[in-house]
Design a protein around this motif. Sequence first.
Motif, PDB file in Angstrom:
ATOM      1  N   ASP A  31       0.836  -1.202   0.000  1.00  8.49           N
ATOM      2  CA  ASP A  31       0.000   0.000   0.000  1.00  8.49           C
ATOM      3  C   ASP A  31       0.871   1.252   0.000  1.00  8.49           C
ATOM      4  OD1 ASP A  31      -2.340  -1.418   0.002  1.00  8.49           O
ATOM      5  OD2 ASP A  31      -2.525  -1.435   2.183  1.00  8.49           O
ATOM      6  N   MET A  34      -0.464   5.031  -0.441  1.00  6.51           N
ATOM      7  CA  MET A  34      -1.923   5.003  -0.581  1.00  6.51           C
ATOM      8  C   MET A  34      -2.521   6.032   0.365  1.00  6.51           C
ATOM      9  SD  MET A  34      -2.562   2.862  -2.930  1.00  6.51           S
ATOM     10  CE  MET A  34      -4.282   2.524  -2.819  1.00  6.51           C
ATOM     11  N   SER A  35      -3.614   6.588  -0.066  1.00  3.55           N
ATOM     12  CA  SER A  35      -4.291   7.608   0.727  1.00  3.55           C
ATOM     13  C   SER A  35      -4.850   6.980   2.003  1.00  3.55           C
ATOM     14  CB  SER A  35      -5.431   8.212  -0.096  1.00  3.55           C
ATOM     15  OG  SER A  35      -6.195   9.070   0.699  1.00  3.55           O
ATOM     16  N   ASP A  40      -8.094  15.764   1.347  1.00  3.72           N
ATOM     17  CA  ASP A  40      -8.264  15.720  -0.097  1.00  3.72           C
ATOM     18  C   ASP A  40      -6.979  16.134  -0.827  1.00  3.72           C
ATOM     19  OD1 ASP A  40      -9.843  15.228  -2.376  1.00  3.72           O
ATOM     20  OD2 ASP A  40     -10.114  17.400  -2.618  1.00  3.72           O
ATOM     21  N   SER A  43      -4.360  13.420  -0.474  1.00  4.60           N
ATOM     22  CA  SER A  43      -4.733  12.287  -1.309  1.00  4.60           C
ATOM     23  C   SER A  43      -4.351  12.535  -2.763  1.00  4.60           C
ATOM     24  CB  SER A  43      -6.228  12.026  -1.183  1.00  4.60           C
ATOM     25  OG  SER A  43      -6.622  10.986  -2.027  1.00  4.60           O
ATOM     26  N   ARG A  44      -4.603  13.734  -3.262  1.00  2.02           N
ATOM     27  CA  ARG A  44      -4.237  14.079  -4.636  1.00  2.02           C
ATOM     28  C   ARG A  44      -2.715  14.057  -4.820  1.00  2.02           C
ATOM     29  NH1 ARG A  44      -7.923  18.321  -3.945  1.00  2.02           N
ATOM     30  NH2 ARG A  44      -6.179  19.790  -3.988  1.00  2.02           N
ATOM     31  N   THR A  47      -1.565  10.446  -4.939  1.00  5.44           N
ATOM     32  CA  THR A  47      -1.957   9.868  -6.226  1.00  5.44           C
ATOM     33  C   THR A  47      -1.012  10.331  -7.325  1.00  5.44           C
ATOM     34  OG1 THR A  47      -4.266   9.733  -5.554  1.00  5.44           O
ATOM     35  CG2 THR A  47      -3.820   9.705  -7.916  1.00  5.44           C
ATOM     36  N   ARG A  48      -0.679  11.602  -7.322  1.00  7.30           N
ATOM     37  CA  ARG A  48       0.226  12.145  -8.340  1.00  7.30           C
ATOM     38  C   ARG A  48       1.621  11.540  -8.221  1.00  7.30           C
ATOM     39  NH1 ARG A  48       1.160  13.011 -13.107  1.00  7.30           N
ATOM     40  NH2 ARG A  48       2.587  14.676 -13.593  1.00  7.30           N
ATOM     41  N   ARG A  50       2.333   8.567  -7.048  1.00  7.27           N
ATOM     42  CA  ARG A  50       2.237   7.203  -7.570  1.00  7.27           C
ATOM     43  C   ARG A  50       2.171   7.201  -9.097  1.00  7.27           C
ATOM     44  NH1 ARG A  50      -1.755   6.748  -3.941  1.00  7.27           N
ATOM     45  NH2 ARG A  50      -3.259   6.202  -5.547  1.00  7.27           N
ATOM     46  N   GLN A  51       1.454   8.154  -9.676  1.00  6.84           N
ATOM     47  CA  GLN A  51       1.350   8.226 -11.138  1.00  6.84           C
ATOM     48  C   GLN A  51       2.704   8.500 -11.785  1.00  6.84           C
ATOM     49  OE1 GLN A  51      -1.596  11.274 -11.649  1.00  6.84           O
ATOM     50  NE2 GLN A  51      -3.289   9.807 -11.682  1.00  6.84           N
TER      51      GLN A  51
END
Length: 74
Positions: A31, A34-35, A40, A43-44, A47-48, A50-51
């Motif tokens: 994980d 992971m958020s 919020d 979390s963004r 995610t960025r 990880r991307q």
Amino acid sequence: MNRDTRAAWLSDYKGLIDQAYDAVVTLLTSDWMMSDETGDRRSRELTRIRQIYIPELILRLHVMTYASREHVPE
């Protein structure tokens, strides 16, 4: 390079390739980043990250294993 030296080098090289492969697979199946529902914006950001880094890790893993094929054909 004599036969014993080459065999030792090849064994060490294969061990390092296996170690790196295991570390990347473990990281990608965990994980990682992971958020945890803390916010919020956070979390963004996760995610960025990880991307950006997951594709980079996969590409580097592929390049590493592809480049090692002539020394470790397995």
